[in-house]
Design a protein around this motif. Structure first.
Motif, PDB file in Angstrom:
ATOM      1  N   HIS A 136       0.841  -1.187   0.000  1.00  0.00           N
ATOM      2  CA  HIS A 136       0.000   0.000   0.000  1.00  0.00           C
ATOM      3  C   HIS A 136       0.886   1.252   0.000  1.00  0.00           C
ATOM      4  CE1 HIS A 136      -3.937  -1.892   0.661  1.00  0.00           C
ATOM      5  NE2 HIS A 136      -3.308  -2.776   1.437  1.00  0.00           N
ATOM      6  N   PRO A 137       0.339   2.388  -0.352  1.00  0.00           N
ATOM      7  CA  PRO A 137       1.137   3.626  -0.336  1.00  0.00           C
ATOM      8  C   PRO A 137       1.777   3.933   1.010  1.00  0.00           C
ATOM      9  CG  PRO A 137      -0.876   3.986  -1.586  1.00  0.00           C
ATOM     10  CD  PRO A 137      -0.986   2.610  -0.955  1.00  0.00           C
ATOM     11  N   ASP A 138       1.152   3.491   2.114  1.00  0.00           N
ATOM     12  CA  ASP A 138       1.724   3.757   3.441  1.00  0.00           C
ATOM     13  C   ASP A 138       2.756   2.706   3.860  1.00  0.00           C
ATOM     14  OD1 ASP A 138       0.113   1.594   3.947  1.00  0.00           O
ATOM     15  OD2 ASP A 138      -1.169   2.575   5.427  1.00  0.00           O
ATOM     16  N   GLY A 139       3.113   1.790   2.944  1.00  0.00           N
ATOM     17  CA  GLY A 139       4.137   0.790   3.228  1.00  0.00           C
ATOM     18  C   GLY A 139       3.626  -0.504   3.806  1.00  0.00           C
ATOM     19  N   TYR A 140       2.338  -0.571   4.123  1.00  0.00           N
ATOM     20  CA  TYR A 140       1.773  -1.815   4.640  1.00  0.00           C
ATOM     21  C   TYR A 140       1.690  -2.849   3.507  1.00  0.00           C
ATOM     22  CZ  TYR A 140       0.417  -0.078   9.265  1.00  0.00           C
ATOM     23  OH  TYR A 140       0.431   0.405  10.564  1.00  0.00           O
ATOM     24  N   ILE A 141       2.136  -4.052   3.840  1.00  0.00           N
ATOM     25  CA  ILE A 141       2.158  -5.154   2.872  1.00  0.00           C
ATOM     26  C   ILE A 141       0.843  -5.917   2.941  1.00  0.00           C
ATOM     27  CG2 ILE A 141       3.289  -7.373   2.357  1.00  0.00           C
ATOM     28  CD1 ILE A 141       5.896  -6.094   3.456  1.00  0.00           C
ATOM     29  N   LYS A 142       0.435  -6.475   1.810  1.00  0.00           N
ATOM     30  CA  LYS A 142      -0.749  -7.339   1.788  1.00  0.00           C
ATOM     31  C   LYS A 142      -0.462  -8.539   0.882  1.00  0.00           C
ATOM     32  CE  LYS A 142      -4.914  -8.941   2.240  1.00  0.00           C
ATOM     33  NZ  LYS A 142      -6.105  -8.304   1.696  1.00  0.00           N
ATOM     34  N   ILE A 143      -0.495  -9.731   1.476  1.00  0.00           N
ATOM     35  CA  ILE A 143      -0.303 -10.961   0.714  1.00  0.00           C
ATOM     36  C   ILE A 143      -1.505 -11.184  -0.192  1.00  0.00           C
ATOM     37  CG2 ILE A 143      -0.290 -13.488   0.916  1.00  0.00           C
ATOM     38  CD1 ILE A 143       1.501 -13.283   3.255  1.00  0.00           C
ATOM     39  N   THR A 144      -1.214 -11.579  -1.427  1.00  0.00           N
ATOM     40  CA  THR A 144      -2.293 -11.945  -2.345  1.00  0.00           C
ATOM     41  C   THR A 144      -2.362 -13.452  -2.548  1.00  0.00           C
ATOM     42  OG1 THR A 144      -0.830 -11.700  -4.268  1.00  0.00           O
ATOM     43  CG2 THR A 144      -2.106  -9.770  -3.581  1.00  0.00           C
ATOM     44  N   ASP A 145      -1.238 -14.130  -2.321  1.00  0.00           N
ATOM     45  CA  ASP A 145      -1.230 -15.582  -2.481  1.00  0.00           C
ATOM     46  C   ASP A 145      -0.058 -16.156  -1.718  1.00  0.00           C
ATOM     47  OD1 ASP A 145      -1.952 -18.078  -3.290  1.00  0.00           O
ATOM     48  OD2 ASP A 145      -1.310 -17.863  -5.373  1.00  0.00           O
ATOM     49  N   ARG A 146      -0.300 -17.243  -1.032  1.00  0.00           N
ATOM     50  CA  ARG A 146       0.791 -17.958  -0.396  1.00  0.00           C
ATOM     51  C   ARG A 146       1.634 -18.640  -1.471  1.00  0.00           C
ATOM     52  NH1 ARG A 146       2.576 -17.479   4.920  1.00  0.00           N
ATOM     53  NH2 ARG A 146       0.851 -17.447   6.374  1.00  0.00           N
ATOM     54  N   ALA A 147       2.807 -19.087  -1.067  1.00  0.00           N
ATOM     55  CA  ALA A 147       3.647 -19.840  -1.998  1.00  0.00           C
ATOM     56  C   ALA A 147       2.779 -20.909  -2.646  1.00  0.00           C
ATOM     57  CB  ALA A 147       4.827 -20.465  -1.256  1.00  0.00           C
ATOM     58  N   LYS A 148       2.853 -20.985  -3.950  1.00  0.00           N
ATOM     59  CA  LYS A 148       1.833 -21.657  -4.743  1.00  0.00           C
ATOM     60  C   LYS A 148       1.532 -23.094  -4.328  1.00  0.00           C
ATOM     61  CE  LYS A 148       0.595 -18.604  -7.887  1.00  0.00           C
ATOM     62  NZ  LYS A 148       1.135 -17.385  -7.286  1.00  0.00           N
ATOM     63  N   ASP A 149       2.528 -23.837  -3.965  1.00  0.00           N
ATOM     64  CA  ASP A 149       2.297 -25.264  -3.749  1.00  0.00           C
ATOM     65  C   ASP A 149       2.034 -25.633  -2.294  1.00  0.00           C
ATOM     66  OD1 ASP A 149       4.672 -26.282  -6.319  1.00  0.00           O
ATOM     67  OD2 ASP A 149       2.562 -25.708  -6.436  1.00  0.00           O
ATOM     68  N   ILE A 150       2.060 -24.653  -1.419  1.00  0.00           N
ATOM     69  CA  ILE A 150       1.829 -24.946  -0.008  1.00  0.00           C
ATOM     70  C   ILE A 150       0.354 -24.740   0.329  1.00  0.00           C
ATOM     71  CG2 ILE A 150       2.242 -24.093   2.331  1.00  0.00           C
ATOM     72  CD1 ILE A 150       4.398 -25.900   1.367  1.00  0.00           C
ATOM     73  N   ILE A 151      -0.196 -25.689   1.038  1.00  0.00           N
ATOM     74  CA  ILE A 151      -1.573 -25.608   1.510  1.00  0.00           C
ATOM     75  C   ILE A 151      -1.517 -25.350   3.011  1.00  0.00           C
ATOM     76  CG2 ILE A 151      -3.755 -26.870   1.751  1.00  0.00           C
ATOM     77  CD1 ILE A 151      -2.554 -28.643  -0.652  1.00  0.00           C
ATOM     78  N   ILE A 152      -2.226 -24.335   3.479  1.00  0.00           N
ATOM     79  CA  ILE A 152      -2.222 -24.014   4.904  1.00  0.00           C
ATOM     80  C   ILE A 152      -3.571 -24.410   5.470  1.00  0.00           C
ATOM     81  CG2 ILE A 152      -1.932 -22.218   6.626  1.00  0.00           C
ATOM     82  CD1 ILE A 152      -0.243 -20.713   4.605  1.00  0.00           C
ATOM     83  N   SER A 153      -3.580 -25.523   6.177  1.00  0.00           N
ATOM     84  CA  SER A 153      -4.822 -26.098   6.695  1.00  0.00           C
ATOM     85  C   SER A 153      -4.838 -26.017   8.215  1.00  0.00           C
ATOM     86  CB  SER A 153      -4.955 -27.557   6.242  1.00  0.00           C
ATOM     87  OG  SER A 153      -6.194 -28.092   6.612  1.00  0.00           O
ATOM     88  N   GLY A 154      -5.681 -25.169   8.765  1.00  0.00           N
ATOM     89  CA  GLY A 154      -5.751 -25.000  10.209  1.00  0.00           C
ATOM     90  C   GLY A 154      -4.443 -24.556  10.827  1.00  0.00           C
ATOM     91  N   GLY A 155      -3.672 -23.767  10.057  1.00  0.00           N
ATOM     92  CA  GLY A 155      -2.388 -23.290  10.547  1.00  0.00           C
ATOM     93  C   GLY A 155      -1.224 -24.221  10.272  1.00  0.00           C
ATOM     94  N   GLU A 156      -1.502 -25.415   9.732  1.00  0.00           N
ATOM     95  CA  GLU A 156      -0.451 -26.385   9.432  1.00  0.00           C
ATOM     96  C   GLU A 156      -0.048 -26.289   7.962  1.00  0.00           C
ATOM     97  OE1 GLU A 156      -0.458 -28.630  13.231  1.00  0.00           O
ATOM     98  OE2 GLU A 156       0.956 -28.252  11.601  1.00  0.00           O
ATOM     99  N   ASN A 157       1.249 -26.344   7.692  1.00  0.00           N
ATOM    100  CA  ASN A 157       1.738 -26.374   6.315  1.00  0.00           C
ATOM    101  C   ASN A 157       1.643 -27.780   5.752  1.00  0.00           C
ATOM    102  OD1 ASN A 157       2.323 -23.699   6.451  1.00  0.00           O
ATOM    103  ND2 ASN A 157       4.512 -23.903   6.085  1.00  0.00           N
TER     104      ASN A 157
END
Length: 541
Positions: free
Chosen positions: A427-448
């Motif tokens: 963002h213009p104020d320097g705040y980052i925003k993820i649009t996608d996790r690393a493509k092949d990793i699935i994050i299920s209930g906090g687990e990789n």
């Protein structure tokens, strides 16, 4: 650089330089907060005097059992008092703690035992069979098994191994801790699947762990005497270094073995819990629980959440219940959270979707980090909320590297940055925003979950020709594995057969929840086009 013309006699010495280590927090707490409650687990309540003595006994006993500085001591434990004690007692004898995910399958635990060279493993009775089966499959010297019974929670000692309380009783409560001589010495070894099927051993140093405790306390706006409920497993980045942080503040760590809405509400009402951290699924659990599980409390509980941004509906439902939710982001390689969505005063009064959108930002760097930005081809992207790149990091709480894997370490640190593999904009104020996790990793209930690992298991089925696994959105878990399978000519299989096949070979959270039989989309060179499968998975019920 920044040296005086004459620095004669200005060298480091014992008086002016002490290696940074979170162990110092507990030594200080013994002096400053001796009678305050350090640890609560069930009916167990220990002051800092008692907690320090237990840690000293454990360190002493480990030494007596042959553990020497540089050895690895593993732990397959839930969030329990012995797990917290191990976080101090293991490094207090100069050893390195390897806290292992209790949800892993036998093959993975076997690999971790062999790769880490663990000399001993502390095992909760509930997970004893997992450790025993892993040891049976090992090549080489297995770790000594110490059984950690938990009769209060229904897990009595089996009597086949030295029990944890017997081990601790052998130790000296006045044991002189073996403190690090160099703050670059290793304190923990944490295995993460990353983007490959085989786990990688992430090595933490005392310096980074110490500064992470400082950074977390500042980012969470903590004051003296917080009460922390351990929702994040202590095998996840050492619960984001929070157990090491609490003695610094004279705080109380409340252990939560089984994460349920009732357990959380009870801890808040009975123990005065002020802080906890967890995946968004924990928030949904609190929102959707039975009225009989709820307890009234008279303060706001501060919550760090990570994994996936909480949707607007979740925030709208959870905050009136007495919880203030803050989004953080990080990876195992950076000791857990490295960015935080720091709230600005000018955002006060913003409500609804706009408030949720701000709270869902990945945020800005925490104090222990030097720089966190978004790069595209080695340069920072425009701060316009549009241009995408990879989150890269540099700072004191970046791992030493991957254990016994210099090539992977070199790749991760290419160009003098830790490359996260996560795609984002700024963002213009320097705040980052993820649009996608690393493509092949699935994050299920906090687990990789490594798609490569799951694909390898499915491919071993006799009827399967090709398999590709992607993330399918899930209301409860955030994401779940979804398998697309191409069968061999003339072969037959059902989705239930494939799922059962996987369940026998993988941890439950890695097992696909949906199987789709189809011809897989491929490039001209035969590479499976996962982006097409992701689009299909999003449309599945």
């Amino acid at each position: 650089m920044g040296w005086l013309a004459d620095e004669t006699g200005l060298d480091k010495c014992a008086a002016n330089f002490v290696p940074l280590t979170p162990l110092s927090h507990l030594n200080r707490a013994l002096e400053v907060f001796p009678e305050r409650i350090a640890l609560v687990y069930g009916t167990t309540r220990r002051s800092y005097v008692e907690f320090h003595a237990r840690v000293s006994q454990l360190a002493s006993a480990l030494k007596e059992r042959g553990i020497v500085p540089g050895d690895v001591v593993a732990a397959i434990l839930p969030n329990s008092a012995p797990q917290v004690e191990a976080h101090f007692g293991v490094p207090a004898c100069g050893a390195i703690l390897n806290a292992i995910n209790t949800r892993l399958d036998v093959d993975t635990v076997t690999y971790i035992f062999e790769h880490s060279g663990a000399k001993m493993v502390l095992v909760d009775t509930q997970f004893l069979k997992l450790a025993e089966d892993a040891v049976k499959q090992m090549h080489g010297t297995p770790p000594q098994i110490i059984e950690v019974a938990d009769p209060e929670h229904g897990f009595a000692a089996g009597g086949h191994y030295l029990e944890y309380e017997e081990l601790v009783a052998m130790g000296d409560p006045m044991f002189d801790w073996i403190m690090p001589q160099d703050e670059w010495e290793s304190i923990a070894l944490n295995y993460t699947s990353g983007t490959t099927g085989k786990p990688k051993g992430v090595v933490y140093h005392h310096h980074g762990a110490y500064l992470a405790t400082m950074g977390n306390a500042i980012s969470w706006q903590m004051q003296l005497y917080p009460v922390l409920l351990t929702i994040v497993p202590l095998f996840h980045c050492n619960s984001w270094t929070h157990p090491w942080m609490m003695p610094m503040l004279g705080g109380t760590t409340v252990c939560c073995r089984d994460v349920t809405a009732k357990a959380i509400y009870d801890a808040i009402a009975d123990e005065g819990v002020t802080h906890f951290a967890g995946a968004p699924i924990v928030l949904n659990t609190l929102i959707n629980c039975k009225d009989s599980d709820r307890r009234p409390f008279d303060h706001v509980v501060e919550v760090f959440t990570a994994g996936a941004p909480p949707p607007a509906a979740t925030l709208a439902a959870i905050e009136p219940l007495g919880f203030n939710v803050t989004q953080v982001y990080g990876l195992t390689e950076v000791y857990g959270p490295a960015t935080v969505c720091t709230w600005k005063p000018e955002w006060n009064g913003i409500e609804g979707e706009e408030r949720a959108e701000i709270k869902a930002r990945t945020g800005v760097l925490m104090p222990m980090m030097e720089t966190i930005t978004v790069h595209d081809h080695g340069h920072e992207v425009a701060r316009d909320g549009v241009h995408l790149g990879e989150i890269v990091m540099r700072g004191n709480s970046v791992m030493k590297g991957y254990f016994k894997n210099p090539q992977a370490t070199q790749e991760a640190f290419e160009g003098g940055w830790f490359r996260s593999g996560d795609i984002a904009f700024m963002h213009p104020d320097g705040y980052i925003k993820i649009t996608d996790r690393a493509k092949d990793i699935i994050i299920s209930g906090g687990e990789n979950v490594s798609s490569v690992e799951v694909e390898g298991v499915i491919a071993a089925h006799p009827a399967v020709s090709l398999a590709s696994v992607v993330a399918k959105p899930d209301e409860k878990w955030g994401e779940v594995p979804c398998a697309f399978v191409e069968l061999k000519d003339g072969a037959t299989a059902t989705d239930k057969e494939i799922i059962a096949f996987c369940r026998e070979r993988l941890a439950g959270f890695k097992t696909p929840k949906r199987v789709v039989f189809a011809d897989l989309p491929k490039t001209s060179t035969g590479k499976i086009q996962k982006f097409e499968l992701r689009a299909v998975a999003k449309l599945l019920d």
